[in-house]
Motif scaffolding. Structure first.
Motif, PDB file in Angstrom:
ATOM      1  N   PHE A 118       1.423  -1.020   0.483  1.00 55.41           N
ATOM      2  CA  PHE A 118       0.129   0.057   0.073  1.00 55.41           C
ATOM      3  C   PHE A 118       0.443   1.428  -0.211  1.00 55.41           C
ATOM      4  O   PHE A 118       0.458   1.943  -0.477  1.00 55.41           O
ATOM      5  N   ALA A 119       1.666   1.499   0.672  1.00 52.25           N
ATOM      6  CA  ALA A 119       3.436   2.734   0.433  1.00 52.25           C
ATOM      7  C   ALA A 119       3.498   2.822  -0.341  1.00 52.25           C
ATOM      8  O   ALA A 119       3.929   3.804  -1.206  1.00 52.25           O
ATOM      9  N   LYS A 120       3.751   1.155  -1.537  1.00 56.92           N
ATOM     10  CA  LYS A 120       4.153   1.878  -2.650  1.00 56.92           C
ATOM     11  C   LYS A 120       3.481   2.209  -3.780  1.00 56.92           C
ATOM     12  O   LYS A 120       3.139   2.684  -4.114  1.00 56.92           O
ATOM     13  N   LEU A 121       2.026   1.416  -3.581  1.00 56.36           N
ATOM     14  CA  LEU A 121       0.952   1.508  -4.849  1.00 56.36           C
ATOM     15  C   LEU A 121       0.528   3.613  -4.233  1.00 56.36           C
ATOM     16  O   LEU A 121      -0.117   3.751  -5.601  1.00 56.36           O
ATOM     17  N   TYR A 122       0.525   3.735  -2.912  1.00 50.61           N
ATOM     18  CA  TYR A 122      -0.965   4.951  -2.765  1.00 50.61           C
ATOM     19  C   TYR A 122       0.693   6.033  -2.496  1.00 50.61           C
ATOM     20  O   TYR A 122       0.213   7.084  -2.162  1.00 50.61           O
ATOM     21  N   GLY A 123       2.128   5.529  -2.600  1.00 53.96           N
ATOM     22  CA  GLY A 123       2.853   7.035  -1.782  1.00 53.96           C
ATOM     23  C   GLY A 123       2.548   7.783  -0.756  1.00 53.96           C
ATOM     24  O   GLY A 123       2.312   7.441   0.514  1.00 53.96           O
ATOM     25  N   SER A 124       2.443   9.087  -1.212  1.00 57.63           N
ATOM     26  CA  SER A 124       1.953  10.154   0.210  1.00 57.63           C
ATOM     27  C   SER A 124       0.361   9.922   0.147  1.00 57.63           C
ATOM     28  O   SER A 124      -0.296  11.311   1.134  1.00 57.63           O
ATOM     29  N   HIS A 125      -0.566   9.490  -1.094  1.00 60.65           N
ATOM     30  CA  HIS A 125      -2.212   9.473  -0.408  1.00 60.65           C
ATOM     31  C   HIS A 125      -2.569   8.850   1.084  1.00 60.65           C
ATOM     32  O   HIS A 125      -1.970   8.211   0.945  1.00 60.65           O
ATOM     33  N   PRO A 126      -3.255   8.753   1.021  1.00 59.16           N
ATOM     34  CA  PRO A 126      -4.117   8.932   2.320  1.00 59.16           C
ATOM     35  C   PRO A 126      -4.505   7.254   2.461  1.00 59.16           C
ATOM     36  O   PRO A 126      -4.839   6.574   3.845  1.00 59.16           O
ATOM     37  N   TYR A 127      -4.599   6.922   1.234  1.00 63.14           N
ATOM     38  CA  TYR A 127      -4.648   5.643   1.971  1.00 63.14           C
ATOM     39  C   TYR A 127      -3.301   4.301   2.197  1.00 63.14           C
ATOM     40  O   TYR A 127      -2.926   3.257   2.304  1.00 63.14           O
ATOM     41  N   ALA A 128      -2.292   5.379   1.819  1.00 64.82           N
ATOM     42  CA  ALA A 128      -1.458   4.468   1.657  1.00 64.82           C
ATOM     43  C   ALA A 128      -0.452   3.943   3.491  1.00 64.82           C
ATOM     44  O   ALA A 128      -0.424   2.746   3.607  1.00 64.82           O
ATOM     45  N   HIS A 129      -0.743   4.948   4.769  1.00 63.92           N
ATOM     46  CA  HIS A 129      -0.439   4.318   5.653  1.00 63.92           C
ATOM     47  C   HIS A 129      -1.561   3.615   5.971  1.00 63.92           C
ATOM     48  O   HIS A 129      -2.631   3.440   6.183  1.00 63.92           O
ATOM     49  N   GLY A 150      -6.759   0.677  -9.006  1.00 63.17           N
ATOM     50  CA  GLY A 150      -8.029   0.059  -9.730  1.00 63.17           C
ATOM     51  C   GLY A 150      -9.265   1.273 -10.190  1.00 63.17           C
ATOM     52  O   GLY A 150      -8.812   2.030 -10.926  1.00 63.17           O
ATOM     53  N   ILE A 151     -10.662   1.324  -9.900  1.00 61.73           N
ATOM     54  CA  ILE A 151     -11.540   2.187 -10.021  1.00 61.73           C
ATOM     55  C   ILE A 151     -11.781   2.100  -8.815  1.00 61.73           C
ATOM     56  O   ILE A 151     -11.864   2.472  -7.471  1.00 61.73           O
ATOM     57  N   THR A 152     -13.328   3.616  -9.002  1.00 61.98           N
ATOM     58  CA  THR A 152     -13.781   3.838  -7.769  1.00 61.98           C
ATOM     59  C   THR A 152     -14.996   3.454  -7.783  1.00 61.98           C
ATOM     60  O   THR A 152     -15.834   2.434  -8.795  1.00 61.98           O
ATOM     61  N   ARG A 153     -16.046   3.404  -6.895  1.00 61.95           N
ATOM     62  CA  ARG A 153     -17.039   2.142  -6.438  1.00 61.95           C
ATOM     63  C   ARG A 153     -18.077   2.977  -7.531  1.00 61.95           C
ATOM     64  O   ARG A 153     -19.149   1.961  -8.011  1.00 61.95           O
ATOM     65  N   GLN A 154     -18.151   4.289  -8.540  1.00 57.50           N
ATOM     66  CA  GLN A 154     -18.733   4.178  -8.949  1.00 57.50           C
ATOM     67  C   GLN A 154     -18.856   3.947 -10.641  1.00 57.50           C
ATOM     68  O   GLN A 154     -19.701   5.218 -11.553  1.00 57.50           O
ATOM     69  N   ASP A 155     -17.502   3.947 -10.759  1.00 57.44           N
ATOM     70  CA  ASP A 155     -16.990   3.957 -11.952  1.00 57.44           C
ATOM     71  C   ASP A 155     -18.235   2.454 -13.083  1.00 57.44           C
ATOM     72  O   ASP A 155     -18.147   1.423 -12.055  1.00 57.44           O
ATOM     73  N   THR A 174      -8.902  -9.689  -6.477  1.00 63.51           N
ATOM     74  CA  THR A 174      -9.853  -8.524  -6.133  1.00 63.51           C
ATOM     75  C   THR A 174      -9.540  -7.461  -7.462  1.00 63.51           C
ATOM     76  O   THR A 174      -8.330  -6.568  -6.945  1.00 63.51           O
ATOM     77  N   PHE A 175     -10.741  -6.708  -7.140  1.00 56.86           N
ATOM     78  CA  PHE A 175     -10.680  -5.554  -8.056  1.00 56.86           C
ATOM     79  C   PHE A 175     -11.400  -4.987  -5.948  1.00 56.86           C
ATOM     80  O   PHE A 175     -12.514  -5.535  -5.522  1.00 56.86           O
ATOM     81  N   THR A 176     -11.135  -3.886  -5.830  1.00 54.02           N
ATOM     82  CA  THR A 176     -11.772  -2.528  -4.242  1.00 54.02           C
ATOM     83  C   THR A 176     -11.422  -1.760  -4.383  1.00 54.02           C
ATOM     84  O   THR A 176     -11.107  -1.027  -4.090  1.00 54.02           O
ATOM     85  N   PRO A 177     -13.080  -1.466  -5.492  1.00 52.50           N
ATOM     86  CA  PRO A 177     -13.238  -0.163  -5.321  1.00 52.50           C
ATOM     87  C   PRO A 177     -14.019   0.607  -4.412  1.00 52.50           C
ATOM     88  O   PRO A 177     -14.101   0.268  -3.501  1.00 52.50           O
ATOM     89  N   MET A 178     -12.951   2.260  -4.191  1.00 51.65           N
ATOM     90  CA  MET A 178     -13.626   3.188  -3.065  1.00 51.65           C
ATOM     91  C   MET A 178     -14.025   4.809  -3.948  1.00 51.65           C
ATOM     92  O   MET A 178     -14.513   4.614  -5.432  1.00 51.65           O
ATOM     93  N   GLN A 179     -13.934   5.170  -2.918  1.00 57.70           N
ATOM     94  CA  GLN A 179     -14.898   6.824  -3.084  1.00 57.70           C
ATOM     95  C   GLN A 179     -13.880   7.390  -4.450  1.00 57.70           C
ATOM     96  O   GLN A 179     -13.645   8.205  -4.822  1.00 57.70           O
ATOM     97  N   VAL A 180     -12.449   6.818  -3.662  1.00 60.40           N
ATOM     98  CA  VAL A 180     -11.417   7.340  -4.862  1.00 60.40           C
ATOM     99  C   VAL A 180     -11.006   5.932  -5.040  1.00 60.40           C
ATOM    100  O   VAL A 180     -10.911   4.872  -4.410  1.00 60.40           O
ATOM    101  N   ARG A 181      -9.805   5.960  -6.104  1.00 63.84           N
ATOM    102  CA  ARG A 181      -9.219   4.584  -7.566  1.00 63.84           C
ATOM    103  C   ARG A 181      -8.853   3.701  -5.750  1.00 63.84           C
ATOM    104  O   ARG A 181      -7.923   3.542  -5.386  1.00 63.84           O
ATOM    105  N   GLY A 182      -9.035   2.311  -6.027  1.00 61.16           N
ATOM    106  CA  GLY A 182      -8.436   1.480  -5.273  1.00 61.16           C
ATOM    107  C   GLY A 182      -8.495   0.170  -5.744  1.00 61.16           C
ATOM    108  O   GLY A 182      -8.068   0.447  -6.903  1.00 61.16           O
ATOM    109  N   PRO A 183      -7.744  -1.015  -4.950  1.00 63.06           N
ATOM    110  CA  PRO A 183      -6.721  -1.241  -5.449  1.00 63.06           C
ATOM    111  C   PRO A 183      -7.024  -2.607  -6.178  1.00 63.06           C
ATOM    112  O   PRO A 183      -8.105  -3.034  -5.773  1.00 63.06           O
TER     113      PRO A 183
END
Length: 499
Positions: free
Chosen positions: A211-222, A313-318, A357-366
């Motif tokens: 998650f740290a590599k995938l999201y960098g400084s984004h809030p999903y990273a930690h 991946g995608i957001t839940r609304q994609d 698995t795709f995990t669609p979230m508020q913004v692009r999930g993994p």
């Protein structure tokens, strides 16, 4: 991942939260759940002892419960979704807040700790008195915190003499927690003990690094649970400030299902909403930036190596969600019979299980692929998985695979609204992600109408074999060549995966 696995000491009580993941597991394709079964072979002879009542259903489209979703907004700004269900003298209430770890800001773990402290104390009651209060009424309280959201739930009998005191206690717990200092110290210690345990878990270490590599400084990273560095310094004042902001009525979705009239539901929603702090909805996190592809290895003494491959991946609304869900179901979203399970486990015996698995979230999930294999075969297994993904993106599913996936979805879909617990979880997700009220039926209809070309196009729109972020965790040992594929692998997969 949905979005957080709570530490053992903080798990919600008596399974109240099993329904929290129902929508994500069933509607990404039923094979997303670990317990999903493979495709049924209807060409085989029916056993002589098959129940006639079940035999009569063979070949028929399964019936499913039609939901009449009513909705409104409370005076304080909470969105409400309600389904009347009179079959049982009880109701389920679920309040979902945009108060997950993506709202932690510079203090990782703040959301988790706030949610864990909700039922630790209110005015005049400690955690024991709260638990006894719910138990004495035959009610069940649950709570949990994830990356996007935090939730609080109540199951209670609908009779007024049980419902009203249960709701009063629930409203106090969610709206007016006292965050007692002794409980704060205890839960911090539980979290810190969990971090020490995680150091001995290569899968956990690999997931955090991924998650740290995938999201960098984004809030999903930690990590949603925070870190050993952040948790000790969190104060009561920070918890109260986060609660006042993130548990505000305008930031809440109230879902209700059960033995209630519309007027009952309105009164319940109004009571809960009025008990919450006043405030608006919080903004969603910013969209993450594309990560740099590449591989990272964590050296860990073990007989197995954990392999994790991911990309955004995608957001839940994609709108491509139905196509991606079915496409993933064929690739690795289920148990036996998927591309990955067939090639990696069934033909070569390289793993106990491999899943995508795709995990669609508020913004692009993994989008993720996850497996464990023998350490000396890890490099070859990793390349095999990459080759399977690349081939699948290049050629897409076969018509037979798509037809089987559609049939499996149609057979499993009725479970998505078979119980009040599953329905309330779905209502919470529909409200939280601002989906159409017809989203469940829309998903089913769109999925059944998909063509091979549409599924292939959606997969290639959102995935690329050369964009993978890869993390492995295991020992550095000399590698052996992979066994050739066969119907009877010479080496069977290990019977129990490491955890």
């Amino acid at each position: 991942m949905t979005d957080r696995r709570a530490p053992r000491a903080l798990r919600p009580g008596r399974g109240a939260f099993a329904s929290a993941l129902t929508l994500a597991l069933l509607l990404v394709g039923p094979a997303q759940a670990d317990e999903a079964t493979g495709t049924i072979d209807r060409s085989s002879a029916r056993p002589a002892n098959t129940l006639q009542s079940l035999a009569e259903l063979d070949g028929k489209a399964p019936s499913r419960r039609q939901l009449n979703i009513q909705h409104w907004t409370t005076a304080e700004g909470a969105r409400v979704l309600f389904v009347e269900a009179r079959e049982l003298p009880m109701f389920d209430l679920r309040v979902t807040f945009a108060a997950g770890s993506s709202q932690d800001g510079p203090v990782p773990g703040l959301a988790t700790l706030t949610n864990a402290m909700l039922n630790e104390g209110v005015a005049g009651k400690d955690v024991t008195a709260i638990a006894q209060g719910f138990e004495g009424l035959g009610a069940d309280f649950g709570n949990g915190s994830y990356r996007d959201m935090a939730v609080a739930s109540l199951r209670s009998l609908s009779a007024a003499d049980k419902r009203e005191p249960a709701l009063k206690l629930f409203a106090d717990v969610v709206g007016k927690p006292s965050f007692p200092q002794d409980a704060l110290k205890r839960i911090k210690n539980q979290l810190l003990a969990g971090f020490e345990y995680d150091k001995q878990n290569p899968g956990k270490l690999a997931g955090q690094t991924l998650f740290a590599k995938l999201y960098g400084s984004h809030p999903y990273a930690h990590p949603s649970d925070g870190t050993a560095q952040s948790i000790p310094g969190i104060t009561q004042a920070q918890l109260r400030a986060f609660h006042a902001k993130a548990y505000a009525a305008g930031n809440a979705v109230i879902a209700l299902v059960g033995d209630l009239s519309r007027s009952d539901a309105e009164a319940i929603a109004a009571q809960v909403s009025a008990a919450l702090p006043k405030g608006p909805a919080l903004a969603s996190p910013a969209e993450p930036t594309e990560p740099k592809p590449g591989a990272t290895h964590i050296d860990f003494p073990s007989k197995q190596t954990h392999l994790m491959l991911a990309e955004l991946g995608i957001t839940r609304q994609d709108p491509d969600w139905p196509a991606l869900s079915l496409g993933n179901q064929i690739l690795g979203g289920g148990a036996f019979g998927t591309r990955l399970m067939s090639e990696v486990r069934e033909k070569r015996g390289l793993t106990y299980g491999v899943y995508s698995t795709f995990t669609p979230m508020q913004v692009r999930g993994p989008f993720m692929i996850n497996l464990q294999t023998r350490a000396e075969l890890s490099e070859g297994t990793l390349q095999l998985v990459r080759d399977i993904l690349a081939d699948y993106l290049k050629n897409g599913p076969t018509q037979l695979e798509l037809d089987d996936a559609k049939r499996e979805l149609a057979g499993s879909f009725p479970l998505s609204n078979a119980s009040n617990a599953s329905i309330v979880g779905q209502l919470g997700a529909i409200g939280f992600y601002n989906l159409p009220l017809t989203w469940l039926e829309d998903f089913m209809q769109q999925s059944q109408a998909l063509t091979v070309e549409q599924v292939k196009a959606a997969l290639n729109k959102h995935l690329a074999a050369d964009k993978l972020v890869i993390v492995t965790a295991g020992p550095s040992v000399p590698q052996k060549p992979l066994p050739p594929p066969t119907d009877t692998p010479s080496e069977q997969p290990l019977g129990v995966p490491e955890h």
